[in-house]
Write an enzyme that holds these catalytic residues in place. Structure first.
Site, PDB file in Angstrom:
ATOM      1  NE  ARG A 132       8.141   5.955  -9.423  1.00 51.13           N
ATOM      2  CZ  ARG A 132       8.950   5.666 -10.430  1.00 51.13           C
ATOM      3  NH1 ARG A 132       8.094   5.253 -11.580  1.00 51.13           N
ATOM      4  NH2 ARG A 132      10.143   5.958 -10.445  1.00 51.13           N
ATOM      5  CE  LYS A 174      -3.580   4.290   9.901  1.00 55.80           C
ATOM      6  NZ  LYS A 174      -3.338   3.938  11.261  1.00 55.80           N
ATOM      7  CD  GLU A 209      -7.562  -3.613  16.811  1.00 50.09           C
ATOM      8  OE1 GLU A 209      -8.185  -2.836  16.812  1.00 50.09           O
ATOM      9  OE2 GLU A 209      -6.250  -3.559  16.847  1.00 50.09           O
ATOM     10  CE  LYS A 264      -9.209   0.551  10.478  1.00 45.03           C
ATOM     11  NZ  LYS A 264      -7.968  -0.422  10.548  1.00 45.03           N
ATOM     12  CD  GLU A 318      -3.626   7.506  12.305  1.00 45.60           C
ATOM     13  OE1 GLU A 318      -3.983   6.484  11.996  1.00 45.60           O
ATOM     14  OE2 GLU A 318      -2.847   7.632  13.209  1.00 45.60           O
ATOM     15  NE  ARG A 376      -6.882   5.238   9.545  1.00 46.59           N
ATOM     16  CZ  ARG A 376      -6.857   4.705   8.285  1.00 46.59           C
ATOM     17  NH1 ARG A 376      -6.987   5.608   7.269  1.00 46.59           N
ATOM     18  NH2 ARG A 376      -6.367   3.530   8.143  1.00 46.59           N
ATOM     19  CG  ASN A 417      -3.824   4.691  16.136  1.00 41.58           C
ATOM     20  OD1 ASN A 417      -3.502   3.820  15.711  1.00 41.58           O
ATOM     21  ND2 ASN A 417      -3.753   5.994  15.713  1.00 41.58           N
ATOM     22  CG  HIS A 461      -3.195   0.408  18.505  1.00 43.09           C
ATOM     23  ND1 HIS A 461      -4.500  -0.028  19.152  1.00 43.09           N
ATOM     24  CD2 HIS A 461      -3.156  -0.818  17.621  1.00 43.09           C
ATOM     25  CE1 HIS A 461      -5.113  -0.809  18.285  1.00 43.09           C
ATOM     26  NE2 HIS A 461      -4.332  -1.272  17.309  1.00 43.09           N
ATOM     27  CG  HIS A 487       1.705  -0.780  18.054  1.00 41.35           C
ATOM     28  ND1 HIS A 487       1.210   0.198  17.245  1.00 41.35           N
ATOM     29  CD2 HIS A 487       1.003  -1.962  17.613  1.00 41.35           C
ATOM     30  CE1 HIS A 487       0.712  -0.188  16.130  1.00 41.35           C
ATOM     31  NE2 HIS A 487       0.466  -1.350  16.250  1.00 41.35           N
ATOM     32  CG  HIS A 498      -2.121  -6.220  16.998  1.00 42.09           C
ATOM     33  ND1 HIS A 498      -1.150  -5.343  16.861  1.00 42.09           N
ATOM     34  CD2 HIS A 498      -3.251  -5.804  16.629  1.00 42.09           C
ATOM     35  CE1 HIS A 498      -1.982  -3.997  16.928  1.00 42.09           C
ATOM     36  NE2 HIS A 498      -3.249  -4.362  16.651  1.00 42.09           N
TER      37      HIS A 498
END
Lengths: 354, 354
Positions: free
Chosen positions: A115, A137, A179, A216, A226, A230, A234, A237, A241, A257
């Site tokens: 955990r 993230k 990016e 960022k 998000e 935020r 994206n 993306h 993606h 990417h």
């Protein structure tokens, strides 16, 4: 000398020689240090790391295969099992030394092992330095759906050293640079303009990396999970993606990417022009910014249904509508814009027509 | 009528008819409702649930196989993939309707899907009502190591209904009752004494369930991430989890969780008597409490190394020492007590000698 950047409960250290790292670890009172690497960072970056922490000699190395296609649950299970084999307890520390695959998957593995144990991110690619290093993230892919499983988990610290960038080839540098350009497009016209005169081979990138992380960080500290702002990160993306996922499954030499989201940004700039007030000049500026750095990716209409299918799994969607973050001008971006499928297909046509 | 219990950012509703559930869901503005069940709760509990939410007719059912041996990463991957197939987005809600396997795994799946969607726990066994329902622990097993992968994630609400308990057999009731006894032993002598006069077949259990959840909630709100006090909830679990893991791997009809930790509590009461001032009368009271409800589990010395190996993976350990929470008297418990392996083996001898 750059100042550190304060993020959510931790610092991002900009230190070519990782000068503070050893003391940071020693101060943590950890029972054990684990270092997650891939084959490349094991060869090229681990020696650099080891030289900077001479007093820490007792650590365990976990190695995964490099490449986005390995950022999956099977490798993650391998990492968890290796942590068990090494007898890692809750006071163990994990150092994630690598690109986004290592920092995303390592962050996820650490944040879910017993955990959650502490971890430090040491991104070694331009992409992971400007993108994956702040924001908390973590994630892995499931099948060809990107980053679909993950947590929001903050590292104890991030260390960014330009020393690692010398180990990268040109494609990897360009992938990260996409990016950086994105951060300019969505938040800072001056940064965008600066990127247009950068030569990735010659220039010292310290300033644009710092500014990129700063942007960022400004966004994510305002909206860590998000819920709103935020989402502008994206930009490019939703479509990018999907193209990345398609390429990973189908190409022998898949897109990186940044290469995929460069395509996504061109398509989404087209959407922005059509429905979010981005001027025609703005659209052209985006097209030119990426066309000058990236080669054309060829695909045909037959894959459109696959791409749409992949977009439908995107995390930004709501109630089956495709969700986008779209520029309104260079340096400004809106979010929660839901777009009809037909227009999305038109944007793919636009890219192919260039 | 019992009052609700306020936990960390959410309420535990004690409602036989789940009276508040429908409105709670409608107020949430969710895009979609997913219900995670196992085969048993699909047959026996889902109809009860459906009858209480007549206005919510559009939901997707995800079914997993019942049994602790299925609380693993493979089933979790199946749950994630089914969520993807159903097109679940970030505003989806997951209802976990079942025992600890469903609530632990469902909580983990929900808290990591797209980096976390909302979930509501509806525990249907006595064990999950008194143990898994509050505390925000989610988790799955890896191999035979229990709950080793997981997150701390709070549900949006917990609903406890005694209506579900009528679907349980005697063994399942006893398994949950072991955790009720534990809550008495570590925190409330009066509850412990009350449990000694309970007949699981005849008595209305509402009061002891409520008190049991109240105790657990008091402990976990003081220490949500188990840095200190919360560790007392692990009384019996260092040895109990090892025995449970062993039994899962080796017995055709494995011990239930409560049956295993009942053994663990006897062994650890022995340790408490030896090194933490628990009186001989206290030790006898613990032995008698469990012997009156549980059958003897027979095992021999040959499995000791396996049990020790399993204990070494326990999350409470530090620097390779076995960590325990041990009673000092009935109703009081200490934690962070590290015990030599020889004495742990002696406690297993003690159990076998009874």
């Amino acid at each position: 000398m750059k100042k550190n950047i304060e993020s959510i409960g931790y610092s991002v250290f900009f230190e070519k020689g990782l000068e503070s790292l050893q003391q940071f670890i020693l101060n943590g009172g950890y029972s054990q240090v684990l270092v997650l690497v891939d084959r490349n960072t094991n060869d090229y970056c681990l020696p650099v790391l080891q030289a900077t922490i001479p007093d820490i000699t007792d650590y365990d190395i976990i190695e995964v295969d490099p490449g986005e296609e390995n950022k999956n649950i099977d490798f993650c299970i391998g990492v968890w099992n290796t942590m068990l084999d090494f007898g890692a307890d809750r006071k163990a520390l994990m150092l994630n030394l690598g690109g986004g695959v290592v920092t995303d998957m390592g962050g996820f593995a650490a944040s879910t092992f017993k955990r959650g144990i502490d971890f430090i991110q040491i991104p070694t690619t331009l992409l992971s330095q400007v993108d994956a290093s702040v924001g908390g993230k973590t994630g892995i892919d499931l099948g060809n759906v990107k980053n679909i499983i993950g947590t929001f988990a903050q590292p104890k610290a991030v260390f960014i050293s330009s020393a690692f960038l010398t180990t990268l080839d040109e494609r990897q540098m360009r992938s990260g640079f996409a990016e950086v350009i994105k951060h300019g497009l969505i938040f800072d016209k001056a940064l965008f303009e600066k990127t247009q005169s950068i030569d990735l081979k010659d220039n010292n990138l310290d300033d644009i990396i710092y500014r990129s992380v700063q942007i960022k960080n400004e966004v994510i500290t305002q909206d860590p999970t998000e819920k709103g702002l935020r989402k502008i990160l994206n930009f490019g993306h939703t479509i990018g993606h999907a193209i990345e996922g398609y390429s990973l499954e189908n190409d022998s030499n898949p897109l990186l990417h940044g290469e995929a989201i460069a395509i996504g940004m061109i398509c989404e700039a087209y959407l922005a022009h059509k429905i979010n007030n981005l001027s025609i000049e703005g659209l052209h500026a985006v097209v030119e910014a990426f066309n000058s750095h990236f080669e054309k990716y060829n695909f045909n209409k037959e894959i459109y249904p696959i791409l749409i299918q992949l977009m439908q799994n995107d995390k930004k969607n709501e109630s089956n509508k495709l969700g986008f973050a779209l520029l309104s001008e260079i340096g400004k971006c809106d979010y929660n814009i839901f777009v009809e499928e037909d227009l999305v297909l038109e944007s793919l046509d636009f890219y192919r027509s260039l």
